[in-house]
Design a protein around this motif. Structure first.
Motif, mmCIF file in Angstrom:
data_model
loop_
_atom_site.group_PDB
_atom_site.id
_atom_site.type_symbol
_atom_site.label_atom_id
_atom_site.label_comp_id
_atom_site.label_asym_id
_atom_site.label_seq_id
_atom_site.Cartn_x
_atom_site.Cartn_y
_atom_site.Cartn_z
ATOM 1 N N THR A 1 -31.951 -31.455 36.366
ATOM 2 C CA THR A 1 -31.434 -32.674 36.993
ATOM 3 C C THR A 1 -30.212 -33.157 36.225
ATOM 4 O OG1 THR A 1 -33.659 -33.327 37.684
ATOM 5 C CG2 THR A 1 -31.969 -35.035 37.706
ATOM 6 N N ILE A 2 -29.082 -33.242 36.918
ATOM 7 C CA ILE A 2 -27.879 -33.758 36.281
ATOM 8 C C ILE A 2 -27.607 -35.163 36.818
ATOM 9 C CG2 ILE A 2 -26.379 -32.644 37.997
ATOM 10 C CD1 ILE A 2 -24.268 -32.457 35.713
ATOM 11 N N ASN B 1 -19.822 -48.637 29.858
ATOM 12 C CA ASN B 1 -18.629 -48.714 29.021
ATOM 13 C C ASN B 1 -18.208 -47.326 28.527
ATOM 14 O OD1 ASN B 1 -18.409 -51.547 29.192
ATOM 15 N ND2 ASN B 1 -19.932 -51.779 27.553
ATOM 16 N N MET B 2 -18.953 -46.337 28.913
ATOM 17 C CA MET B 2 -18.647 -44.936 28.642
ATOM 18 C C MET B 2 -19.119 -44.117 29.841
ATOM 19 S SD MET B 2 -19.730 -44.362 24.640
ATOM 20 C CE MET B 2 -18.795 -42.836 24.495
ATOM 21 N N HIS B 3 -18.461 -43.006 30.079
ATOM 22 C CA HIS B 3 -18.904 -42.077 31.116
ATOM 23 C C HIS B 3 -19.992 -41.181 30.487
ATOM 24 C CE1 HIS B 3 -15.579 -43.114 33.816
ATOM 25 N NE2 HIS B 3 -14.806 -43.136 32.717
ATOM 26 N N ILE B 4 -21.205 -41.244 31.035
ATOM 27 C CA ILE B 4 -22.335 -40.539 30.434
ATOM 28 C C ILE B 4 -22.863 -39.500 31.434
ATOM 29 C CG2 ILE B 4 -24.637 -40.757 29.416
ATOM 30 C CD1 ILE B 4 -23.924 -43.680 28.773
ATOM 31 N N PHE B 5 -22.821 -38.244 31.022
ATOM 32 C CA PHE B 5 -23.382 -37.147 31.814
ATOM 33 C C PHE B 5 -24.634 -36.639 31.089
ATOM 34 C CE2 PHE B 5 -18.973 -37.294 33.011
ATOM 35 C CZ PHE B 5 -18.980 -37.033 34.377
ATOM 36 N N ARG B 6 -25.734 -36.600 31.806
ATOM 37 C CA ARG B 6 -26.992 -36.129 31.205
ATOM 38 C C ARG B 6 -27.619 -35.057 32.076
ATOM 39 N NH1 ARG B 6 -32.047 -39.782 29.112
ATOM 40 N NH2 ARG B 6 -30.508 -40.203 27.483
ATOM 41 N N ILE B 7 -28.004 -33.948 31.426
ATOM 42 C CA ILE B 7 -28.725 -32.864 32.106
ATOM 43 C C ILE B 7 -30.147 -32.859 31.544
ATOM 44 C CG2 ILE B 7 -28.893 -30.378 32.485
ATOM 45 C CD1 ILE B 7 -25.887 -30.215 32.188
ATOM 46 N N ALA B 8 -31.116 -33.173 32.401
ATOM 47 C CA ALA B 8 -32.519 -33.176 32.004
ATOM 48 C C ALA B 8 -33.118 -31.816 32.328
ATOM 49 C CB ALA B 8 -33.284 -34.281 32.734
ATOM 50 N N PHE B 9 -33.726 -31.182 31.316
ATOM 51 C CA PHE B 9 -34.265 -29.840 31.498
ATOM 52 C C PHE B 9 -35.670 -29.834 32.078
ATOM 53 C CE2 PHE B 9 -31.420 -29.566 27.713
ATOM 54 C CZ PHE B 9 -30.404 -28.860 28.329
ATOM 55 N N GLN B 10 -36.309 -30.994 32.191
ATOM 56 C CA GLN B 10 -37.697 -31.042 32.675
ATOM 57 C C GLN B 10 -37.786 -31.969 33.871
ATOM 58 O OE1 GLN B 10 -39.973 -32.218 29.250
ATOM 59 N NE2 GLN B 10 -39.658 -30.273 28.216
#
Length: 412
Positions: free
Chosen positions: A396-397, A403-412
């Protein structure tokens, strides 16, 4: 809820409803028949008492009451009712039916009342309920189990074929093989699925060949153009010519990257990468950062990272592409002198960078050829490729702005 369980569930409650209605109707029918039979018996007993009186014999029937009176007794109607009488021996109150009728016998008027005991409708009801519940329980339980196992046997080919369809891919060399069945509807479904799989395989093969051919044919003239432009740039310099050559080389380079990006997306969507292995994501992150470290320093970007050990089962090429695209995105959109944060643990990979809020709708962030800023010279496919890699591996991305651009890739 699975299909077989759903069928058994509805079968169970339908059986309960039908047997419940049947049991209630059975109780009413038995009550009516028993009451009518008792009434006929008491009428016969009344006639027998009247015959005894007519023969001037003493009445010796039990539970018989004979009252002699005048003609006014003939006005009283027949009566068939129930009553309660206290039993002094058992010290309980028991239910009785009585029948009373007025008769003229030998010019005398009599009121004859006869009675008989019965077990009571409460006891009747209890007995009927016990018997009925026992029979109904066995019928419902056995009926549900038999229906389940019969349905399971009938639906078994469907379940086998469903499992095969889940594991089938148009990119596989093997043809789709479905289990045969004697159920007409399943036969028709098998024929439709087999035809659909064959058409999908043909279309996939044609699309694959077209993509490969198009990529090859485009790449060849692009290489020629790049070579010719390099040769022209070696000629006597001219300000206008230099500017035109620079623009042309940038366009050719971008077109080459677009071609490679689209080819990569096509392969991702068709699961063409089967060379999976355990890859150390932390090592990939560190290696790609070292390759781009000079670019970060040139823009005075302060990179803060917290990287833990993490292994992922993936094509090493795709892992390199994913990390490179995310780092390139952070590098391209971070203002000079700002902060970039890289975090990796067992659950997720998160990369964030400073910058102004998005100037377009967030839903378009991962679309192909999305433009982040007017001056950006990328090919517009980086985040689309990242998203497709995540989809292919069931990750899941997500994106958010704090206040910041945050990209998170969840592996579960």
């Amino acid at each position: 809820m699975r299909l077989l369980s759903k069928i058994s569930y509805y079968h169970f409650w339908l059986s309960v409803f039908v047997l419940g209605i049947t049991g209630f109707m059975l109780f009413l029918f038995l009550r009516h028949e028993i009451s009518r039979e008792i009434e006929e018996q008491l009428e016969l007993q009344t006639d027998m008492v009247a015959e005894e009186i007519h023969m001037n014999r003493p009445v010796s029937f039990p539970l018989v009451q004979v009252t002699k009176g005048d003609a006014s007794l003939m006005v009283l109607p027949k009566a068939f009712k129930d009553t309660l009488i206290y039993d002094r021996l058992q010290k309980v109150t028991e239910g009785y039916y009585y029948f009373a009728e007025s008769k003229k016998i030998n010019n005398n008027y009599y009121r004859i009342k006869v009675m008989t005991t019965y077990i009571g409708w409460d006891n009747y009801s209890r007995t009927i309920v016990y018997i009925f519940l026992s029979i109904a329980g066995m019928l419902i339980l056995l009926g549900t189990l038999v229906n389940y196992f019969i349905s399971r046997r009938i639906w078994e080919p469907f379940l086998i074929n469903l499992k095969r369809m889940k594991g089938y891919s148009v990119s596989s060399r093997e043809e789709l093989q479905l289990t045969r069945t004697d159920v007409t509807e399943f036969q028709e479904m098998n024929a439709v699925l087999t035809d659909l799989a064959a058409r999908g395989k043909r279309e996939y093969t044609a699309l694959k060949e077209f993509t490969e051919n198009a990529s090859h044919e485009i790449q060849t003239p692009l290489s020629i153009l790049q070579t010719r432009l390099e040769s022209i740039s070696q000629l006597e310099p001219n300000e206008n010519l230099s500017r035109l050559l620079t623009d042309a080389k940038q366009a050719v380079t971008r077109l080459s990257k677009v071609n490679k990006g689209l080819l990569l997306l096509a392969k991702l969507e068709n699961n063409a990468f089967s060379d999976k292995q355990w890859v150390s994501l932390d090592e990939v992150l560190k290696r790609n950062f070292e390759l781009m470290e000079d670019l970060f320093e040139h823009r005075s970007l302060n990179v803060v990272h917290h990287i833990e050990t993490k292994k992922i089962y993936i094509s090493s090429f795709l892992m390199e592409v994913l990390v490179s695209n995310l780092l390139s995105n952070a590098l391209s959109y971070s203002p000079s002198g700002s902060i970039i944060s890289i975090s990796l643990n067992d659950e997720y990979l998160e990369i964030s960078n400073d910058g102004q809020p998005l100037s377009f709708d967030q839903s378009k962030l991962f679309t192909r050829f999305g433009k982040g800023s007017p001056g950006y010279q990328g090919n517009g496919l980086g985040l689309s490729i990242v998203r497709q890699i995540c989809i292919s591996h069931h990750w899941t991305i997500g994106y958010r702005y704090e206040n910041m651009h945050i990209f998170r890739i969840a592996f579960q």
